[in-house]
Design a protein around this motif. Sequence first.
Motif, PDB file in Angstrom:
ATOM      1  N   ALA A 147       0.511  -1.570   0.343  1.00 37.55           N
ATOM      2  CA  ALA A 147       0.252   0.036  -0.047  1.00 37.55           C
ATOM      3  C   ALA A 147       1.150   0.795   0.122  1.00 37.55           C
ATOM      4  O   ALA A 147       1.767   1.799   0.605  1.00 37.55           O
ATOM      5  CB  ALA A 147      -0.826   0.173   1.433  1.00 37.55           C
ATOM      6  N   HIS A 148       0.319   1.908  -0.750  1.00 38.53           N
ATOM      7  CA  HIS A 148       1.096   3.475  -1.474  1.00 38.53           C
ATOM      8  C   HIS A 148       0.774   4.636  -0.023  1.00 38.53           C
ATOM      9  O   HIS A 148      -0.734   4.584  -0.314  1.00 38.53           O
ATOM     10  CB  HIS A 148       1.773   3.736  -2.680  1.00 38.53           C
ATOM     11  N   VAL A 149       1.286   4.715   1.282  1.00 42.61           N
ATOM     12  CA  VAL A 149       1.136   6.017   2.272  1.00 42.61           C
ATOM     13  C   VAL A 149       1.758   7.123   1.764  1.00 42.61           C
ATOM     14  O   VAL A 149       2.756   6.784   1.770  1.00 42.61           O
ATOM     15  CB  VAL A 149       0.567   5.371   2.789  1.00 42.61           C
ATOM     16  N   ARG A 150       0.866   8.018   2.327  1.00 37.73           N
ATOM     17  CA  ARG A 150       1.961   9.306   2.925  1.00 37.73           C
ATOM     18  C   ARG A 150       2.092   8.926   4.737  1.00 37.73           C
ATOM     19  O   ARG A 150       1.188   8.245   5.417  1.00 37.73           O
ATOM     20  CB  ARG A 150       0.638  10.566   2.790  1.00 37.73           C
ATOM     21  N   ILE A 151       3.369   9.834   4.758  1.00 46.06           N
ATOM     22  CA  ILE A 151       3.754   9.210   6.522  1.00 46.06           C
ATOM     23  C   ILE A 151       3.289  11.043   6.862  1.00 46.06           C
ATOM     24  O   ILE A 151       3.503  11.947   6.688  1.00 46.06           O
ATOM     25  CB  ILE A 151       4.926   8.788   5.758  1.00 46.06           C
ATOM     26  N   VAL A 152       2.561  10.375   8.594  1.00 42.04           N
ATOM     27  CA  VAL A 152       2.099  11.686   9.447  1.00 42.04           C
ATOM     28  C   VAL A 152       3.373  11.299  10.676  1.00 42.04           C
ATOM     29  O   VAL A 152       3.409   9.959  10.841  1.00 42.04           O
ATOM     30  CB  VAL A 152       0.975  11.262   9.453  1.00 42.04           C
ATOM     31  N   ASN A 153       3.482  11.136  11.467  1.00 37.38           N
ATOM     32  CA  ASN A 153       4.171  11.626  12.344  1.00 37.38           C
ATOM     33  C   ASN A 153       3.519  11.324  13.667  1.00 37.38           C
ATOM     34  O   ASN A 153       1.561  11.465  13.314  1.00 37.38           O
ATOM     35  CB  ASN A 153       4.328  12.884  13.148  1.00 37.38           C
ATOM     36  N   ALA A 154       3.429  11.486  15.109  1.00 36.58           N
ATOM     37  CA  ALA A 154       2.553  10.934  15.655  1.00 36.58           C
ATOM     38  C   ALA A 154       1.705  11.976  16.280  1.00 36.58           C
ATOM     39  O   ALA A 154       0.521  11.635  16.372  1.00 36.58           O
ATOM     40  CB  ALA A 154       3.706  10.267  16.740  1.00 36.58           C
ATOM     41  N   ASP A 155       2.251  13.178  15.570  1.00 38.28           N
ATOM     42  CA  ASP A 155       1.239  14.109  16.201  1.00 38.28           C
ATOM     43  C   ASP A 155       0.010  14.343  15.152  1.00 38.28           C
ATOM     44  O   ASP A 155      -0.472  15.312  15.790  1.00 38.28           O
ATOM     45  CB  ASP A 155       1.351  15.133  17.194  1.00 38.28           C
ATOM     46  N   GLY A 156       0.345  13.650  14.268  1.00 42.15           N
ATOM     47  CA  GLY A 156      -0.499  13.837  13.062  1.00 42.15           C
ATOM     48  C   GLY A 156      -0.068  15.227  12.045  1.00 42.15           C
ATOM     49  O   GLY A 156      -0.550  14.746  10.772  1.00 42.15           O
ATOM     50  N   SER A 157       1.366  15.321  12.038  1.00 43.56           N
ATOM     51  CA  SER A 157       1.382  16.328  10.792  1.00 43.56           C
ATOM     52  C   SER A 157       1.467  15.683  10.127  1.00 43.56           C
ATOM     53  O   SER A 157       2.621  14.689  10.243  1.00 43.56           O
ATOM     54  CB  SER A 157       2.221  17.269  11.853  1.00 43.56           C
ATOM     55  N   PRO A 158       1.942  15.865   8.779  1.00 43.82           N
ATOM     56  CA  PRO A 158       2.361  15.326   7.980  1.00 43.82           C
ATOM     57  C   PRO A 158       3.425  15.343   8.237  1.00 43.82           C
ATOM     58  O   PRO A 158       4.841  16.595   8.099  1.00 43.82           O
ATOM     59  CB  PRO A 158       2.147  16.160   6.480  1.00 43.82           C
ATOM     60  N   ARG A 159       4.771  14.361   7.473  1.00 41.00           N
ATOM     61  CA  ARG A 159       6.148  14.276   7.698  1.00 41.00           C
ATOM     62  C   ARG A 159       6.065  14.306   6.297  1.00 41.00           C
ATOM     63  O   ARG A 159       5.639  14.583   4.989  1.00 41.00           O
ATOM     64  CB  ARG A 159       6.810  13.173   7.434  1.00 41.00           C
ATOM     65  N   LYS A 160       7.477  15.488   5.833  1.00 40.45           N
ATOM     66  CA  LYS A 160       8.396  16.331   5.104  1.00 40.45           C
ATOM     67  C   LYS A 160       9.287  15.808   3.916  1.00 40.45           C
ATOM     68  O   LYS A 160      10.221  15.600   5.492  1.00 40.45           O
ATOM     69  CB  LYS A 160       8.336  17.310   4.480  1.00 40.45           C
ATOM     70  N   ASN A 161       9.324  15.677   3.336  1.00 41.90           N
ATOM     71  CA  ASN A 161      10.945  14.840   2.484  1.00 41.90           C
ATOM     72  C   ASN A 161      11.483  16.405   2.120  1.00 41.90           C
ATOM     73  O   ASN A 161      11.867  17.506   2.207  1.00 41.90           O
ATOM     74  CB  ASN A 161      11.053  15.014   0.618  1.00 41.90           C
ATOM     75  N   ALA A 162      12.914  16.685   2.356  1.00 40.72           N
ATOM     76  CA  ALA A 162      13.469  18.019   1.966  1.00 40.72           C
ATOM     77  C   ALA A 162      13.089  18.957   0.784  1.00 40.72           C
ATOM     78  O   ALA A 162      13.475  19.870   1.314  1.00 40.72           O
ATOM     79  CB  ALA A 162      15.114  17.305   1.731  1.00 40.72           C
ATOM     80  N   ASP A 163      12.908  18.787  -0.355  1.00 44.84           N
ATOM     81  CA  ASP A 163      12.289  19.469  -1.476  1.00 44.84           C
ATOM     82  C   ASP A 163      11.166  20.096  -0.275  1.00 44.84           C
ATOM     83  O   ASP A 163      10.054  20.663  -1.437  1.00 44.84           O
ATOM     84  CB  ASP A 163      11.953  19.046  -2.064  1.00 44.84           C
ATOM     85  N   GLY A 164      10.263  19.841   0.492  1.00 46.20           N
ATOM     86  CA  GLY A 164       8.972  19.734   0.924  1.00 46.20           C
ATOM     87  C   GLY A 164       7.783  19.136   0.342  1.00 46.20           C
ATOM     88  O   GLY A 164       6.675  19.833   0.737  1.00 46.20           O
ATOM     89  N   SER A 165       8.317  17.819  -0.063  1.00 53.41           N
ATOM     90  CA  SER A 165       7.190  17.900  -1.043  1.00 53.41           C
ATOM     91  C   SER A 165       6.445  16.686   0.311  1.00 53.41           C
ATOM     92  O   SER A 165       7.223  16.280   1.698  1.00 53.41           O
ATOM     93  CB  SER A 165       7.188  16.604  -1.655  1.00 53.41           C
ATOM     94  N   PRO A 166       5.486  15.425   0.312  1.00 52.04           N
ATOM     95  CA  PRO A 166       4.452  14.865   1.564  1.00 52.04           C
ATOM     96  C   PRO A 166       5.815  13.241   0.897  1.00 52.04           C
ATOM     97  O   PRO A 166       5.861  13.376   0.159  1.00 52.04           O
ATOM     98  CB  PRO A 166       3.802  14.963   1.033  1.00 52.04           C
ATOM     99  N   GLU A 167       5.787  13.075   2.495  1.00 58.49           N
ATOM    100  CA  GLU A 167       7.129  11.626   2.760  1.00 58.49           C
ATOM    101  C   GLU A 167       5.779  10.484   1.951  1.00 58.49           C
ATOM    102  O   GLU A 167       5.403  10.728   2.871  1.00 58.49           O
ATOM    103  CB  GLU A 167       7.936  10.793   4.058  1.00 58.49           C
TER     104      GLU A 167
END
Length: 383
Positions: A147-167
Amino acid sequence: MDGTGADLVARARAIAPLIAGEADEIERTRRLTPSVVGALIENGLYRALLPRSLGGSEAPPDVFMQMLEEVAKADASTAWCLGQCSVCAMIAAALDHECAHEIFNTASGILAWGAVAHEARAVEGGYRVTGRWDFASGSPQASWLGAHVRIVNADGSPRKNADGSPELRTVLFPLARATIHDVWQAIGLAGTGTNSYEVTDLFIPDRFAVFRDVPEALREPGPLYRLPTGSTFSLGFAAVSLGVARATLDAAIALARGKHQSLAAHAMRDNQAVQGLIGRTEGDLRAARAYLYATAHAMWRELSATNMFSPAHRNAVRLAATWTIQQSARVVDTAYRMAGATAVFRSHPFERRFRDMHAIAQQIQARDTHFEDVGKTILAENR
């Protein structure tokens, strides 16, 4: 099997009669039959793009494409499943070797997945995932799902790559951990078992949550794994469309050799209009195939030399694959019309291929918007 997997094409050709003989049952049951799956596994076809370090063929794109063409001539659903699951296996190049061995060297050794959707929440040691994904072609044969998914941190905030795109990551889990929804009631490619699947609060260990199509994450050195899975899907499914078109046109030619149309003065083979139509359509199909393979060869030659897949390569593959699929659909339409009333009967080899081809042409790899994307790039170039 040799080092490049070149004999995969011969193996596909050898089992094509078996696949053709099972095609009606595949259509009726909406999944590949055990004998077909067994033949694909026994001949190593599912392992075409798996790294050699795991016992795969690590075959170059043109061998993979030719393999799919041969299977598609016999049955489009089988070729589609084979293409889908073979490309999924490329993710082994980003996995820890022990994890990859667990997935791909334990029966059935087949991985399937669907489209990008939902989030995975980071927790200690891994991720928690809840969601439902669609379009998992080949899932009835699979032992693992992705399953291809977007990663969020434990607090629900989206995790970003270095270029600002979603992880984005691909999480992998045994099929037995998911609920399968039998939803694939489709006009064509009926035997692909392109079902949906769902998990609820499933824990995914870190080692089974990997980056897909990220060169820095690769553990395999081969140039094949620098080729993004999206572009590999495009090349593979375009090859499937060529196989379907080839088989449909061949069936129309065989019919024309022996059929005498109602109220016509001459047999179809002596009709100049039919002769001209066959000649032009044959030229169209050969041109489409030559263009697709020339593009694949040029891309692969440069990728092998530089170990880099460029935006120019992406556009070239996208353009060639989209045009080839659409051209193949035109060939199938022409052959279908040429067959007249004969084509509507299930006992003849036209109506299922007609439906399959139009199901292929509705997929993302054949979208008209791809022409817009390529055109925009061309207009922005300074030549």
